[in-house]
Design a protein around this motif. Sequence first.
Motif, PDB file in Angstrom:
ATOM      1  N   ALA A 137       0.815  -1.213   0.000  1.00 39.99           N
ATOM      2  CA  ALA A 137       0.000   0.000   0.000  1.00 39.99           C
ATOM      3  C   ALA A 137       0.853   1.270   0.000  1.00 39.99           C
ATOM      4  O   ALA A 137       0.356   2.363  -0.281  1.00 39.99           O
ATOM      5  CB  ALA A 137      -0.929   0.010   1.202  1.00 39.99           C
ATOM      6  N   ALA A 138       2.156   1.129   0.280  1.00 43.36           N
ATOM      7  CA  ALA A 138       3.046   2.287   0.298  1.00 43.36           C
ATOM      8  C   ALA A 138       3.129   2.965  -1.068  1.00 43.36           C
ATOM      9  O   ALA A 138       3.515   4.140  -1.166  1.00 43.36           O
ATOM     10  CB  ALA A 138       4.439   1.869   0.762  1.00 43.36           C
ATOM     11  N   GLN A 139       2.751   2.246  -2.127  1.00 48.63           N
ATOM     12  CA  GLN A 139       2.784   2.846  -3.465  1.00 48.63           C
ATOM     13  C   GLN A 139       1.905   4.089  -3.538  1.00 48.63           C
ATOM     14  O   GLN A 139       2.152   4.996  -4.344  1.00 48.63           O
ATOM     15  CB  GLN A 139       2.326   1.834  -4.510  1.00 48.63           C
ATOM     16  CG  GLN A 139       0.855   1.435  -4.383  1.00 48.63           C
ATOM     17  CD  GLN A 139       0.371   0.580  -5.521  1.00 48.63           C
ATOM     18  OE1 GLN A 139       0.523   0.939  -6.686  1.00 48.63           O
ATOM     19  NE2 GLN A 139      -0.202  -0.574  -5.185  1.00 48.63           N
ATOM     20  N   PHE A 140       0.878   4.147  -2.684  1.00 48.60           N
ATOM     21  CA  PHE A 140      -0.047   5.274  -2.744  1.00 48.60           C
ATOM     22  C   PHE A 140       0.576   6.560  -2.210  1.00 48.60           C
ATOM     23  O   PHE A 140       0.061   7.641  -2.481  1.00 48.60           O
ATOM     24  CB  PHE A 140      -1.337   4.947  -1.991  1.00 48.60           C
ATOM     25  CG  PHE A 140      -2.304   4.121  -2.788  1.00 48.60           C
ATOM     26  CD1 PHE A 140      -3.141   4.728  -3.713  1.00 48.60           C
ATOM     27  CD2 PHE A 140      -2.363   2.746  -2.634  1.00 48.60           C
ATOM     28  CE1 PHE A 140      -4.031   3.979  -4.457  1.00 48.60           C
ATOM     29  CE2 PHE A 140      -3.244   1.980  -3.372  1.00 48.60           C
ATOM     30  CZ  PHE A 140      -4.080   2.597  -4.294  1.00 48.60           C
ATOM     31  N   VAL A 141       1.673   6.454  -1.460  1.00 48.69           N
ATOM     32  CA  VAL A 141       2.336   7.666  -0.969  1.00 48.69           C
ATOM     33  C   VAL A 141       2.757   8.534  -2.156  1.00 48.69           C
ATOM     34  O   VAL A 141       2.480   9.741  -2.197  1.00 48.69           O
ATOM     35  CB  VAL A 141       3.548   7.310  -0.084  1.00 48.69           C
ATOM     36  CG1 VAL A 141       4.339   8.565   0.267  1.00 48.69           C
ATOM     37  CG2 VAL A 141       3.100   6.588   1.179  1.00 48.69           C
ATOM     38  N   ASN A 142       3.407   7.932  -3.130  1.00 47.53           N
ATOM     39  CA  ASN A 142       3.851   8.674  -4.300  1.00 47.53           C
ATOM     40  C   ASN A 142       2.681   9.095  -5.183  1.00 47.53           C
ATOM     41  O   ASN A 142       2.712  10.184  -5.791  1.00 47.53           O
ATOM     42  CB  ASN A 142       4.838   7.837  -5.114  1.00 47.53           C
ATOM     43  CG  ASN A 142       6.159   7.623  -4.388  1.00 47.53           C
ATOM     44  OD1 ASN A 142       6.559   8.445  -3.562  1.00 47.53           O
ATOM     45  ND2 ASN A 142       6.825   6.531  -4.674  1.00 47.53           N
ATOM     46  N   LEU A 143       1.662   8.267  -5.251  1.00 46.94           N
ATOM     47  CA  LEU A 143       0.504   8.612  -6.074  1.00 46.94           C
ATOM     48  C   LEU A 143      -0.236   9.819  -5.512  1.00 46.94           C
ATOM     49  O   LEU A 143      -0.610  10.734  -6.256  1.00 46.94           O
ATOM     50  CB  LEU A 143      -0.441   7.412  -6.176  1.00 46.94           C
ATOM     51  CG  LEU A 143       0.102   6.182  -6.907  1.00 46.94           C
ATOM     52  CD1 LEU A 143      -0.899   5.034  -6.827  1.00 46.94           C
ATOM     53  CD2 LEU A 143       0.442   6.499  -8.357  1.00 46.94           C
ATOM     54  N   VAL A 144      -0.429   9.829  -4.202  1.00 47.73           N
ATOM     55  CA  VAL A 144      -1.098  10.981  -3.573  1.00 47.73           C
ATOM     56  C   VAL A 144      -0.250  12.237  -3.726  1.00 47.73           C
ATOM     57  O   VAL A 144      -0.768  13.325  -4.013  1.00 47.73           O
ATOM     58  CB  VAL A 144      -1.396  10.697  -2.093  1.00 47.73           C
ATOM     59  CG1 VAL A 144      -1.848  11.962  -1.377  1.00 47.73           C
ATOM     60  CG2 VAL A 144      -2.456   9.610  -1.967  1.00 47.73           C
ATOM     61  N   ALA A 145       1.062  12.098  -3.537  1.00 46.96           N
ATOM     62  CA  ALA A 145       1.956  13.245  -3.714  1.00 46.96           C
ATOM     63  C   ALA A 145       1.829  13.806  -5.125  1.00 46.96           C
ATOM     64  O   ALA A 145       1.835  15.034  -5.332  1.00 46.96           O
ATOM     65  CB  ALA A 145       3.395  12.836  -3.417  1.00 46.96           C
ATOM     66  N   ALA A 146       1.705  12.928  -6.106  1.00 45.62           N
ATOM     67  CA  ALA A 146       1.545  13.379  -7.487  1.00 45.62           C
ATOM     68  C   ALA A 146       0.238  14.128  -7.679  1.00 45.62           C
ATOM     69  O   ALA A 146       0.204  15.203  -8.297  1.00 45.62           O
ATOM     70  CB  ALA A 146       1.624  12.176  -8.428  1.00 45.62           C
ATOM     71  N   LEU A 147      -0.853  13.606  -7.138  1.00 51.62           N
ATOM     72  CA  LEU A 147      -2.150  14.275  -7.273  1.00 51.62           C
ATOM     73  C   LEU A 147      -2.131  15.658  -6.639  1.00 51.62           C
ATOM     74  O   LEU A 147      -2.746  16.603  -7.149  1.00 51.62           O
ATOM     75  CB  LEU A 147      -3.253  13.427  -6.638  1.00 51.62           C
ATOM     76  CG  LEU A 147      -3.520  12.054  -7.261  1.00 51.62           C
ATOM     77  CD1 LEU A 147      -4.645  11.346  -6.508  1.00 51.62           C
ATOM     78  CD2 LEU A 147      -3.855  12.172  -8.744  1.00 51.62           C
ATOM     79  N   ARG A 148      -1.391  15.788  -5.543  1.00 57.21           N
ATOM     80  CA  ARG A 148      -1.332  17.073  -4.851  1.00 57.21           C
ATOM     81  C   ARG A 148      -0.534  18.123  -5.614  1.00 57.21           C
ATOM     82  O   ARG A 148      -0.588  19.305  -5.264  1.00 57.21           O
ATOM     83  CB  ARG A 148      -0.750  16.865  -3.446  1.00 57.21           C
ATOM     84  CG  ARG A 148      -1.750  16.252  -2.460  1.00 57.21           C
ATOM     85  CD  ARG A 148      -1.105  15.888  -1.138  1.00 57.21           C
ATOM     86  NE  ARG A 148      -2.105  15.741  -0.075  1.00 57.21           N
ATOM     87  CZ  ARG A 148      -1.880  15.180   1.100  1.00 57.21           C
ATOM     88  NH1 ARG A 148      -0.671  14.697   1.385  1.00 57.21           N
ATOM     89  NH2 ARG A 148      -2.839  15.088   2.006  1.00 57.21           N
ATOM     90  N   THR A 149       0.193  17.724  -6.637  1.00 58.47           N
ATOM     91  CA  THR A 149       0.943  18.711  -7.439  1.00 58.47           C
ATOM     92  C   THR A 149       0.037  19.483  -8.392  1.00 58.47           C
ATOM     93  O   THR A 149       0.426  20.532  -8.903  1.00 58.47           O
ATOM     94  CB  THR A 149       2.057  18.036  -8.255  1.00 58.47           C
ATOM     95  OG1 THR A 149       1.477  17.154  -9.242  1.00 58.47           O
ATOM     96  CG2 THR A 149       3.016  17.264  -7.362  1.00 58.47           C
ATOM     97  N   LEU A 150      -1.168  18.949  -8.630  1.00 60.15           N
ATOM     98  CA  LEU A 150      -2.072  19.637  -9.554  1.00 60.15           C
ATOM     99  C   LEU A 150      -2.555  20.957  -8.955  1.00 60.15           C
ATOM    100  O   LEU A 150      -3.048  20.984  -7.826  1.00 60.15           O
ATOM    101  CB  LEU A 150      -3.283  18.762  -9.873  1.00 60.15           C
ATOM    102  CG  LEU A 150      -3.144  17.668 -10.927  1.00 60.15           C
ATOM    103  CD1 LEU A 150      -4.484  16.981 -11.117  1.00 60.15           C
ATOM    104  CD2 LEU A 150      -2.659  18.229 -12.255  1.00 60.15           C
TER     105      LEU A 150
END
Length: 257
Positions: free
Chosen positions: A118-131
């Motif tokens: 589930a740690a993969q979502f750390v980077n995914l959420v960080a990416a979404l927050r760049t928008l």
Amino acid sequence: MTLHEMVVGSGPAHAVFLHGLFGQGKNFGTVAARLGDVATCHLVDLPNHGRSSWTETFTLDNQADVVGDWLEQRFGHPVALIGHSLGGKVAMRLALRRPELVDRLMVVDISPARNVAAAQFVNLVAALRTLDLDSLTSRTQADEELSELIPDDVVRRFLLQNLRRKGDTWFWQANLDLMGDSLHAVGGWPAIDGHFDGPVLWVNGGRSPYVQPEHLEPMRRLFPRVLQVTLKKAGHWVHADDPDGFVAVVRHLLADA
């Protein structure tokens, strides 16, 4: 608290589907349509997702309580509960804490354990927050801006289903801040007593890292009647990767419901 549901089919069994992190109930729409002869499928948006209410805090148990309260109000009898990933953890906690609400359980590609994957979502959420939502002009622009940080087209577009627009204003329909800040809790599994005596199908994707051999012991201890099924050609999104196999397993779950 209100939970949004989409109802598909008119079969005699009532099956409630709980999706994974940043998903929505409608993700099970194609599967549910194929089950319409045996089940009335209730595709629920989890708290903090889709059209359902947001909560101020996140624990697996408070999310299970919200779903449990909804089940108690919505139905006058126990139901078949099917949960994938985060939805599977919520479903397990609910069955253990309020077993009178659950007739049978299907847990899809998740375990009663801390899930490192589930740690993969750390980077995914960080990416979404760049928008920068204030300067966003289209969904296509959002897709293009995230393509480098989230190169997998399927994952990126799955996450972008949470991006919505009202007039000229873009917003996240899911509670991105709370869920993003709660990833440790999403991946965890607090100690819990007791066991669930109903039938349980534990369906795993053969190409997924989420379920490991060491998870078998806690699964059997909490769910003594568990039957493990592996769909070999599926990854973590089992219902999307092998819909035929997934539908067959759900039909087995509901066969004598």
